[in-house]
Design an enzyme around this catalytic site. Sequence first.
Site, PDB file in Angstrom:
ATOM      1  N   LYS A  51      36.737  80.964  51.738  1.00 12.62           N
ATOM      2  CA  LYS A  51      35.470  81.569  52.176  1.00 12.62           C
ATOM      3  C   LYS A  51      34.352  80.532  52.130  1.00 12.62           C
ATOM      4  O   LYS A  51      33.546  80.424  53.047  1.00 12.62           O
ATOM      5  CB  LYS A  51      35.118  82.764  51.279  1.00 12.62           C
ATOM      6  CG  LYS A  51      36.012  83.979  51.521  1.00 12.62           C
ATOM      7  CD  LYS A  51      35.819  85.076  50.472  1.00 12.62           C
ATOM      8  CE  LYS A  51      36.835  86.192  50.688  1.00 12.62           C
ATOM      9  NZ  LYS A  51      36.808  87.231  49.668  1.00 12.62           N
ATOM     10  N   GLN A  95      33.965  88.957  44.018  1.00 17.68           N
ATOM     11  CA  GLN A  95      35.390  88.886  44.367  1.00 17.68           C
ATOM     12  C   GLN A  95      36.177  89.910  43.544  1.00 17.68           C
ATOM     13  O   GLN A  95      36.037  89.986  42.318  1.00 17.68           O
ATOM     14  CB  GLN A  95      35.917  87.462  44.134  1.00 17.68           C
ATOM     15  CG  GLN A  95      37.361  87.252  44.522  1.00 17.68           C
ATOM     16  CD  GLN A  95      37.622  87.355  46.038  1.00 17.68           C
ATOM     17  OE1 GLN A  95      36.727  87.161  46.854  1.00 17.68           O
ATOM     18  NE2 GLN A  95      38.846  87.661  46.407  1.00 17.68           N
ATOM     19  N   ASP A 118      30.005  93.059  51.501  1.00 15.58           N
ATOM     20  CA  ASP A 118      31.304  93.734  51.655  1.00 15.58           C
ATOM     21  C   ASP A 118      31.174  95.239  51.941  1.00 15.58           C
ATOM     22  O   ASP A 118      32.196  95.913  52.075  1.00 15.58           O
ATOM     23  CB  ASP A 118      32.108  93.615  50.348  1.00 15.58           C
ATOM     24  CG  ASP A 118      32.882  92.310  50.253  1.00 15.58           C
ATOM     25  OD1 ASP A 118      33.510  91.929  51.233  1.00 15.58           O
ATOM     26  OD2 ASP A 118      32.850  91.695  49.169  1.00 15.58           O
TER      27      ASP A 118
HETATM   28  N1  GUN Z   1      39.514  90.615  47.271  1.00 10.22           N
HETATM   29  C1  GUN Z   1      40.404  90.516  48.280  1.00 10.22           C
HETATM   30  N2  GUN Z   1      39.769  90.580  49.466  1.00 10.22           N
HETATM   31  C2  GUN Z   1      38.458  90.737  49.208  1.00 10.22           C
HETATM   32  C3  GUN Z   1      37.290  90.855  50.021  1.00 10.22           C
HETATM   33  O1  GUN Z   1      37.324  90.868  51.262  1.00 10.22           O
HETATM   34  N3  GUN Z   1      36.113  90.991  49.348  1.00 10.22           N
HETATM   35  C4  GUN Z   1      36.055  91.023  47.998  1.00 10.22           C
HETATM   36  N4  GUN Z   1      34.848  91.176  47.431  1.00 10.22           N
HETATM   37  N5  GUN Z   1      37.103  90.906  47.211  1.00 10.22           N
HETATM   38  C5  GUN Z   1      38.293  90.762  47.813  1.00 10.22           C
END
Ligand code: GUN
Length: 281
Positions: A51, A95, A118
């Site tokens: 990311k 995360q 998110d």
């Molecule tokens: N854990 C796995 N995929 C994601 C995601 O897209 N966002 C977040 N915050 N945690 C994750």
Amino acid sequence: MKKMDGKLVAQTLKDHVKKDVQSLKKQGIHPSLCVVLAGDDPASKVYVKRKMMACDEVGIHSKLLKFPKDVPQEELIQTLESLNQDPLVHGILVQLPLPGHLDQKTVLSYLSPKKDVDVLTTKNVGALWSSSANIQPCTPKGIITMLEHYKIPLEGRHVVVLGRSLIVGRPMVQLLLEKNATVTICHSKTTNLKEHTKRAEVVVVACGKHHLLKAQDFKKGAVVIDVGMHRISKEGKTVLEGDVCPEGLENVLSYFSPVPGGVGPMTISSLLHNTVQLARH
Ligand code: GUN
């Protein structure tokens, strides 16, 4: 069967985001994302690294705040409160999963909905379900973008979503409803699961079970999107595999989004897009 190329579609999106970032910078706005990572889950570390590299690629400023796996909940909450106040941070990503002693709902309740990249805060989930959200959750949004890229019709069609997580399954249902699909949501307690998948024209598989579904579980001509992410050790190497076993799919499906190279890159591009949207607002 055509394999969907998430990397390729994601690159087109990244090119758009890069242009948007350049134009925001001309207006004095420097989009920025802060990632909060608690614990040392190896998969999470890999995702976070990807990311942040993608942010770099398009000119989004990114910052990683790392915490040990025994971080006190109060410390994470205080961190979120100070990031909420920081005018230089536009998006915050906590995360998931968080280490077991932390209560995800409580921690996320301290995240400002204005910076919730998110769409996990209660306010934003409500906005999403009333079709009034500014942004859409990264993975479901990436899946819709990919289906649209390959011109796969959704209106009136029967889509099965397998999985009911806050981050994929549930918001996926809402985005599909907005496209006028007829949606069935299945999960770990669904009886006769495969009876459902066999009837569907499109199946989104996000159940978190390695190779749960096989070629015989789908209807001829179906479109299948695999959202699974399993790090499997094979002959001393770690490989990434999905919730769907790829063997024999060529003779059954019309389109397949594989793991790796399907949904993963699309999720990251959606994250970049969302960060820019939050910066703009
Ligand atoms: N854990 C796995 N995929 C994601 C995601 O897209 N966002 C977040 N915050 N945690 C994750």
